[in-house]
Design a protein around this motif. Structure first.
Motif, PDB file in Angstrom:
ATOM      1  N   UNK A  78       7.028  74.757  90.432  1.00 51.62           N
ATOM      2  CA  UNK A  78       7.439  74.169  89.156  1.00 51.62           C
ATOM      3  C   UNK A  78       6.631  72.911  88.846  1.00 51.62           C
ATOM      4  N   UNK A  79       6.507  72.647  87.553  1.00 54.52           N
ATOM      5  CA  UNK A  79       5.978  71.392  87.058  1.00 54.52           C
ATOM      6  C   UNK A  79       6.998  70.773  86.123  1.00 54.52           C
ATOM      7  N   UNK A  80       7.128  69.457  86.164  1.00 55.74           N
ATOM      8  CA  UNK A  80       8.137  68.765  85.361  1.00 55.74           C
ATOM      9  C   UNK A  80       7.448  67.735  84.477  1.00 55.74           C
ATOM     10  N   UNK A  81       7.792  67.732  83.196  1.00 60.39           N
ATOM     11  CA  UNK A  81       7.172  66.818  82.244  1.00 60.39           C
ATOM     12  C   UNK A  81       7.710  65.401  82.404  1.00 60.39           C
ATOM     13  N   UNK A  82       7.103  64.471  81.680  1.00 62.58           N
ATOM     14  CA  UNK A  82       7.668  63.132  81.554  1.00 62.58           C
ATOM     15  C   UNK A  82       9.051  63.240  80.922  1.00 62.58           C
ATOM     16  N   UNK A  83      10.073  62.626  81.513  1.00 58.04           N
ATOM     17  CA  UNK A  83      11.414  62.709  80.925  1.00 58.04           C
ATOM     18  C   UNK A  83      11.500  61.911  79.621  1.00 58.04           C
ATOM     19  N   UNK A  84      12.329  62.374  78.706  1.00 52.92           N
ATOM     20  CA  UNK A  84      12.746  61.557  77.574  1.00 52.92           C
ATOM     21  C   UNK A  84      14.222  61.248  77.773  1.00 52.92           C
ATOM     22  N   UNK A  85      14.575  59.982  77.637  1.00 55.27           N
ATOM     23  CA  UNK A  85      15.934  59.535  77.940  1.00 55.27           C
ATOM     24  C   UNK A  85      16.661  59.255  76.626  1.00 55.27           C
ATOM     25  N   UNK A  86      17.849  59.798  76.482  1.00 55.28           N
ATOM     26  CA  UNK A  86      18.637  59.564  75.275  1.00 55.28           C
ATOM     27  C   UNK A  86      18.922  58.072  75.139  1.00 55.28           C
TER      28      UNK A  86
END
Length: 664
Positions: free
Chosen positions: A10-18
């Motif tokens: 898996x690869x995970x993107x930069x998170x966006x935080x609410x």
């Protein structure tokens, strides 16, 4: 891990935080052998840790999620099979995504305006008559390209001079309104009304590429990076510009203040503008081993201030994230790790993660920091940054670990000249003796890490002890470490990898010093080919996508106008003294040559000339060419080609360096 387990990587993107801080959204992607493509969806991650992550979208490949400033909307990029990614927006609570763009060549990046009413994005604008802009004209029917520059193509993309990247703005859609039905044609063939996306407004233009966009906090300007100076074709300089959102001329903020090659630019919350850049010297081309430093522009018209020491800190593999009023988050490339670091406008630094974790991206809401990361247990996961380290929120690599993942052993070996060489060994289970594979990374100004690495895992699962190090010339150990091989390739970098190999065999139990192979890609292909011309201990070798002939690199590679000049020099004798092609007659080792047909970084001719020279001299050799792939085959190529590549590599080792579990 085996080659057939690629689906689990898996690869995970930069998170966006609410903005409320209660959840984050990430894109989780993976190679799909069934679809023969990289696929992925968006996931919502509760930050409390008490609830499980949930699937948020169901697209073929949904990436780059980003909440609007008020948290009511979520924008992201969606790519359908065999189509470029487009910008979409969806209600942050969930629902049907609404398309924002329908660009012929797709969208590469985007940003929300501070008021959430506008989206800026970057997209390539094709010349009319090319790239499917005129129905019935296929690529072979396009008009001739008339080229008068040195830089006209890019690996993984192709020609760039007829599809420049520029900045556009478009109104955010109303995701809560009813959709408009498709109109039925009137008797005269016209339609009454229509459906589709809004027409974006272009903010930049010209024979150059623009990118790395950031809105100013007042929403009136967009900062971006571009190379617009007159000598851009013969140097590596680029600068930070701003353009009014309402339209107007772009303004260069950095060009008169230094010789910068800018990586990224980002406004902080208080309006100061941070950017990362290499200093490429008076020539504008002195890039070898140059670390990327952080600068700040306090106000328009003021000169940039250097905030970090490029000798000891390197932000090359970093996207800047705004954090607090006058601070940003960046990633320091250090000894095989990417360390999340806070830097404020006064130059004060605070390290937020350890020296073993690879931080992929950071999202912020208030004081909450959420990161994507990799380490020895995972190829990608999500965590909250706390005062005592990372608090893991996901375990996305659990299925892969269930198949078998081996932990690396970290080593530092003293070389023959007393220089420390740092690296890792991934050894199979059992006592051994295990045959050994010396693997060499690309770059050369790059680095191996201690994180879960699919190649090392596949080879170790097949019964090989994988030895990998960061010799001089690599990144993450200071500029002197990286620059010492400038116009001295194949000197201390050669002795470093051999000394680390010897030290690893001596220090790690179960390694068979009499049964050793060597392999590498790109610069690693270069050093593999160079090594087997000077050391004949190896049972076999694999030279992949190699920089093998500096003379023929010029005029054929997308970086041929400068890379070889800086790394091997321009004097013919100096170039030959560092050229594997010039010493190919010394090779005795059976050698597999792997390459891709569409590789513009190290063009196919590099492999063909090397293979032909081996063949004509009677060396056991084979040339493998992957159709349609570029320089990134092993990392982002078609999944079935990636699996086939592993199969071919293991077949070569089964013949020339068999292990207990990999033999013919």
């Amino acid at each position: 891990m085996k080659a057939a387990d690629l689906d689990l990587l898996v690869g995970v993107s930069t998170p966006t935080v609410h903005p409320g801080g209660g959840r984050a959204v990430v894109s989780v992607t993976h190679p799909s052998l069934a679809a023969d493509a990289t696929v992925g969806q968006l996931w919502t991650i509760p930050l409390s840790g008490h609830a499980a992550p949930k699937l948020f979208s169901r697209g073929f490949r949904d990436t780059e999620p980003r909440f609007s400033p008020d948290g009511r909307l979520l924008a992201f990029l969606r790519a359908e099979p065999k189509r470029p990614p487009q910008l979409y927006v969806v209600d942050a609570a969930g629902g049907e995504p609404v398309p924002v763009t329908d660009r012929k060549l797709g969208v590469t990046e985007f940003a929300w305006s501070p008021d959430g009413r506008t989206l800026a994005f970057v997209s390539r604008e094709p010349e009319l008559g090319r790239y499917g802009t005129v129905e019935g004209i296929d690529p072979n029917g396009e008009p001739a390209r008339r080229i008068d520059s040195l830089k006209y193509q890019t690996n993984g993309l192709g020609y760039t001079i007829d599809r420049r990247a520029h900045v556009f703005v478009v109104a955010a859609p109303d995701v809560w309104s009813a959709p408009s039905p498709a109109p039925v044609p009137l008797p005269d063939g016209s339609t009454d009304g229509g459906v589709g996306v809004a027409e974006p407004r272009r903010l930049t233009d010209g024979p150059w590429d623009d990118g790395a966009i950031s809105f100013s906090p007042d929403g009136k300007r967009i900062a971006f990076v571009s190379a617009r100076h007159s000598s851009r074709d013969v140097d590596l300089r680029s600068n930070v510009f701003t353009v009014p959102v309402e339209g107007g001329d772009a303004r260069d903020l950095t060009g008169k203040h230094g010789s910068y090659s800018v990586v990224d630019a980002q406004y902080a919350d208080n309006g100061v503008l941070f950017f990362t850049a290499q200093d490429v010297g008076e020539s504008g081309r002195d890039f070898v081993g140059r670390n990327t430093a952080l600068y700040v522009i306090d106000a328009d018209g003021q000169a940039p201030r250097l905030l970090t020491d490029p000798e000891t800190v390197d932000f090359t593999e970093s996207v800047i994230a705004a954090y607090r009023d006058d601070a940003v988050l960046v990633h320091d490339r250090r000894r095989g790790a990417l360390v999340l670091t806070e830097v404020n406008a006064a130059g004060e630094r605070r390290r937020l993660t350890d020296d073993q974790t690879i931080v992929g991206g950071a999202g912020v809401a208030g004081e909450t920091i959420v990161v994507s990361f990799a380490d020895v247990r995972t190829s990608g996961d999500v965590a909250v940054v706390g005062p005592d380290g990372l608090h893991r929120l996901t375990d996305l690599s659990a299925p892969l670990r269930a198949k078998g993942v081996l932990a690396p052993t970290e080593l530092t070996v003293m070389g023959r000249d007393g220089y420390p060489v740092h690296g890792w060994v991934v050894a199979p289970e059992g006592e051994g003796p295990h045959p050994v594979l010396l693997t060499i990374h690309g770059g050369p100004f790059a680095a191996y890490t201690g994180a879960l690495f699919d190649e090392a895992q596949v080879y170790a699962a097949a019964g090989y002890a994988v030895v990998m190090c960061n010799p001089r010339g690599s990144a993450g150990y200071g500029q002197e470490h990286g620059r010492v091989i400038r116009q001295r390739m194949g000197t201390v970098d050669l002795t470093d990898v051999l000394d680390f190999l010897d030290g690893a065999i001596e220090q790690v139990p179960g390694l068979d010093r009499d049964r050793v192979g060597i392999m590498g890609g790109s610069y690693g292909g270069y050093l593999t080919a160079w090594t087997i011309s000077h050391d004949h201990r190896f049972a076999a070798a694999i030279v992949e996508r190699g920089f093998l002939d500096p003379e023929y690199f010029v005029g054929t590679s997308d970086i041929g106008s400068f890379f070889g000049d800086e790394y091997t020099g321009t004097d013919p004798e100096l170039m030959r003294s560092q050229s594997p092609q010039a010493v190919v007659d010394r090779v005795r080792t059976p050698t597999l040559v792997l390459h891709s047909s569409a590789d513009l970084r190290c063009p196919l001719g590099q492999a063909e000339r090397y293979y032909t020279a081996l063949k004509r001299r009677g060396i056991e050799t084979e040339l493998v060419i992957f159709p349609g792939e570029d320089h990134e085959l092993s990392r982002s190529g078609r999944p079935r080609h990636r699996r086939e590549r592993f199969d071919i590599i293991l077949d070569w080792w089964a013949e020339h360096l068999p292990s207990r579990s990999n033999r013919r």
